[in-house]
Scaffold this motif. Structure first.
Motif, PDB file in Angstrom:
ATOM      1  N   GLU A  96       1.991  -4.131 -18.488  1.00 21.41           N
ATOM      2  CA  GLU A  96       2.096  -4.632 -19.857  1.00 21.41           C
ATOM      3  C   GLU A  96       2.212  -6.153 -19.857  1.00 21.41           C
ATOM      4  O   GLU A  96       3.009  -6.718 -19.107  1.00 21.41           O
ATOM      5  N   LYS A  97       1.428  -6.776 -20.718  1.00 17.51           N
ATOM      6  CA  LYS A  97       1.475  -8.224 -20.931  1.00 17.51           C
ATOM      7  C   LYS A  97       2.195  -8.472 -22.243  1.00 17.51           C
ATOM      8  O   LYS A  97       1.983  -7.743 -23.213  1.00 17.51           O
ATOM      9  N   GLU A  98       3.014  -9.482 -22.264  1.00 19.43           N
ATOM     10  CA  GLU A  98       3.733  -9.818 -23.487  1.00 19.43           C
ATOM     11  C   GLU A  98       2.753 -10.185 -24.598  1.00 19.43           C
ATOM     12  O   GLU A  98       1.861 -11.005 -24.392  1.00 19.43           O
ATOM     13  N   PRO A  99       2.937  -9.585 -25.774  1.00 20.57           N
ATOM     14  CA  PRO A  99       2.039  -9.891 -26.886  1.00 20.57           C
ATOM     15  C   PRO A  99       2.341 -11.239 -27.548  1.00 20.57           C
ATOM     16  O   PRO A  99       1.506 -11.783 -28.249  1.00 20.57           O
ATOM     17  N   ALA A 100       3.538 -11.745 -27.330  1.00 23.67           N
ATOM     18  CA  ALA A 100       3.940 -13.017 -27.938  1.00 23.67           C
ATOM     19  C   ALA A 100       4.846 -13.759 -26.960  1.00 23.67           C
ATOM     20  O   ALA A 100       4.855 -13.472 -25.773  1.00 23.67           O
ATOM     21  N   ARG A 101       5.652 -14.670 -27.470  1.00 23.30           N
ATOM     22  CA  ARG A 101       6.508 -15.491 -26.605  1.00 23.30           C
ATOM     23  C   ARG A 101       7.797 -14.788 -26.198  1.00 23.30           C
ATOM     24  O   ARG A 101       8.490 -15.255 -25.305  1.00 23.30           O
ATOM     25  N   ASP A 102       8.135 -13.708 -26.854  1.00 24.65           N
ATOM     26  CA  ASP A 102       9.373 -13.005 -26.534  1.00 24.65           C
ATOM     27  C   ASP A 102       9.265 -12.299 -25.186  1.00 24.65           C
ATOM     28  O   ASP A 102       8.171 -12.093 -24.660  1.00 24.65           O
ATOM     29  N   ILE A 103      10.411 -11.909 -24.657  1.00 21.25           N
ATOM     30  CA  ILE A 103      10.446 -11.155 -23.402  1.00 21.25           C
ATOM     31  C   ILE A 103      10.830  -9.737 -23.775  1.00 21.25           C
ATOM     32  O   ILE A 103      12.002  -9.431 -24.013  1.00 21.25           O
ATOM     33  N   THR A 104       9.832  -8.885 -23.881  1.00 15.78           N
ATOM     34  CA  THR A 104      10.059  -7.495 -24.290  1.00 15.78           C
ATOM     35  C   THR A 104       9.524  -6.547 -23.224  1.00 15.78           C
ATOM     36  O   THR A 104      10.285  -6.060 -22.404  1.00 15.78           O
ATOM     37  N   VAL A 105       8.218  -6.337 -23.193  1.00 11.56           N
ATOM     38  CA  VAL A 105       7.606  -5.362 -22.283  1.00 11.56           C
ATOM     39  C   VAL A 105       7.668  -5.749 -20.815  1.00 11.56           C
ATOM     40  O   VAL A 105       7.453  -4.913 -19.939  1.00 11.56           O
ATOM     41  N   ALA A 149       0.806  -1.221   0.000  1.00 13.00           N
ATOM     42  CA  ALA A 149       0.000   0.000   0.000  1.00 13.00           C
ATOM     43  C   ALA A 149       0.841   1.274   0.000  1.00 13.00           C
ATOM     44  O   ALA A 149       0.489   2.249  -0.665  1.00 13.00           O
ATOM     45  N   ASP A 150       1.946   1.283   0.708  1.00 10.32           N
ATOM     46  CA  ASP A 150       2.785   2.482   0.815  1.00 10.32           C
ATOM     47  C   ASP A 150       4.170   2.266   0.236  1.00 10.32           C
ATOM     48  O   ASP A 150       5.147   2.864   0.707  1.00 10.32           O
ATOM     49  N   LYS A 151       4.264   1.420  -0.802  1.00 12.29           N
ATOM     50  CA  LYS A 151       5.565   1.097  -1.379  1.00 12.29           C
ATOM     51  C   LYS A 151       5.533   1.214  -2.895  1.00 12.29           C
ATOM     52  O   LYS A 151       4.472   1.199  -3.511  1.00 12.29           O
ATOM     53  N   LYS A 152       6.717   1.301  -3.449  1.00  9.91           N
ATOM     54  CA  LYS A 152       6.884   1.225  -4.897  1.00  9.91           C
ATOM     55  C   LYS A 152       7.318  -0.201  -5.205  1.00  9.91           C
ATOM     56  O   LYS A 152       8.301  -0.689  -4.649  1.00  9.91           O
ATOM     57  N   VAL A 153       6.577  -0.854  -6.092  1.00  5.50           N
ATOM     58  CA  VAL A 153       6.735  -2.290  -6.321  1.00  5.50           C
ATOM     59  C   VAL A 153       6.864  -2.596  -7.810  1.00  5.50           C
ATOM     60  O   VAL A 153       6.150  -2.022  -8.628  1.00  5.50           O
ATOM     61  N   VAL A 154       7.764  -3.509  -8.121  1.00  9.66           N
ATOM     62  CA  VAL A 154       7.837  -4.099  -9.451  1.00  9.66           C
ATOM     63  C   VAL A 154       7.420  -5.555  -9.295  1.00  9.66           C
ATOM     64  O   VAL A 154       8.031  -6.303  -8.536  1.00  9.66           O
ATOM     65  N   LEU A 155       6.367  -5.929 -10.001  1.00  9.37           N
ATOM     66  CA  LEU A 155       5.881  -7.302 -10.011  1.00  9.37           C
ATOM     67  C   LEU A 155       5.982  -7.810 -11.440  1.00  9.37           C
ATOM     68  O   LEU A 155       5.462  -7.173 -12.357  1.00  9.37           O
ATOM     69  N   PHE A 156       6.685  -8.915 -11.616  1.00 14.14           N
ATOM     70  CA  PHE A 156       6.700  -9.519 -12.941  1.00 14.14           C
ATOM     71  C   PHE A 156       6.230 -10.961 -12.840  1.00 14.14           C
ATOM     72  O   PHE A 156       6.362 -11.596 -11.805  1.00 14.14           O
ATOM     73  N   SER A 157       5.642 -11.422 -13.916  1.00 11.77           N
ATOM     74  CA  SER A 157       5.042 -12.744 -13.933  1.00 11.77           C
ATOM     75  C   SER A 157       5.675 -13.593 -15.021  1.00 11.77           C
ATOM     76  O   SER A 157       6.004 -13.093 -16.099  1.00 11.77           O
ATOM     77  N   VAL A 158       5.819 -14.865 -14.703  1.00  8.54           N
ATOM     78  CA  VAL A 158       6.364 -15.838 -15.648  1.00  8.54           C
ATOM     79  C   VAL A 158       5.398 -17.017 -15.740  1.00  8.54           C
ATOM     80  O   VAL A 158       4.665 -17.298 -14.796  1.00  8.54           O
ATOM     81  N   ARG A 170      -1.810 -21.422 -16.536  1.00  8.51           N
ATOM     82  CA  ARG A 170      -0.574 -20.758 -16.119  1.00  8.51           C
ATOM     83  C   ARG A 170      -0.740 -19.240 -16.135  1.00  8.51           C
ATOM     84  O   ARG A 170      -1.603 -18.706 -16.823  1.00  8.51           O
ATOM     85  N   THR A 171       0.116 -18.580 -15.394  1.00  7.98           N
ATOM     86  CA  THR A 171       0.170 -17.130 -15.463  1.00  7.98           C
ATOM     87  C   THR A 171       0.811 -16.737 -16.792  1.00  7.98           C
ATOM     88  O   THR A 171       1.677 -17.441 -17.300  1.00  7.98           O
ATOM     89  N   ALA A 172       0.383 -15.626 -17.337  1.00  7.70           N
ATOM     90  CA  ALA A 172       1.002 -15.102 -18.555  1.00  7.70           C
ATOM     91  C   ALA A 172       2.309 -14.406 -18.157  1.00  7.70           C
ATOM     92  O   ALA A 172       2.635 -14.269 -16.980  1.00  7.70           O
TER      93      ALA A 172
END
Length: 166
Positions: free
Chosen positions: A147-156, A44-53, A130-132
């Motif tokens: 941002e969700k990846e539009p394809a299989r590459d790791i970009t966004v 709630a009071d933090k800056k967070v980076v969450l990434f999903s695989v 699975r998670t995207a």
């Protein structure tokens, strides 16, 4: 279609499962007990980076996605990020083991389980059971990048892409 957009508030019911890292259980064969991680409250009071695989120990996730975050962790934290977390559909024990296998200690990166992909499905960001692959930046409860990846590459969802948005 995504139901998650920049400017949205992080929902108040975001709960993951995880095994907290402890020094006495740092060996990959030592297992702690899964606990709930109330992300809505904790972030709630933090800056967070969450990434999903899509999955722990999978080739793209282990060889290309996670390593970028490990390598860029100090740069990401230098941008004022309090928490870096990775989420996948795997259970909390598998996520914990994945962190240990990658020599991530403490809470440098949180390895969280999106049980039954509940969080990812809520926003239409699951791939079957699975998670995207996606990345979200949350700043004091507000989504500032999603941002969700539009394809299989790791970009966004790469560490480099997220770093550019911080």
């Amino acid at each position: 279609m995504s139901l998650l957009k920049t400017g949205d508030a992080l929902p108040s019911d975001v709960v993951f499962s995880y095994v907290p890292w402890t020094e006495d259980k740092e060996d990959i064969t030592a297992c702690g007990m899964p606990q709930e991680y109330n992300a809505s409250k904790e972030w709630a009071d933090k800056k967070v980076v969450l990434f999903s695989v899509p999955g722990a120990f999978t080739p793209g996730c282990s060889a290309r996605h996670l390593p970028g975050y490990i390598e860029k962790l100090s740069e990401i934290k230098a941008k004022g990020v309090d928490v870096v977390a990775v989420v996948a559909y795997n259970d909390a024990w598998v996520m914990s083991a994945w962190g240990k296998a990658n020599k991530v200690k403490g809470d440098d990166i949180l390895f969280l389980s999106d049980s039954e992909t509940a969080f990812s499905k809520k926003f239409g960001w699951a791939q079957g059971e699975r998670t995207a692959r996606y990345a979200i930046i949350i700043d004091h409860g507000k989504i500032v990048y999603a941002e969700k990846e539009p394809a299989r590459d790791i970009t966004v969802s790469s560490a480099e892409a997220v770093l550019a948005k911080l």
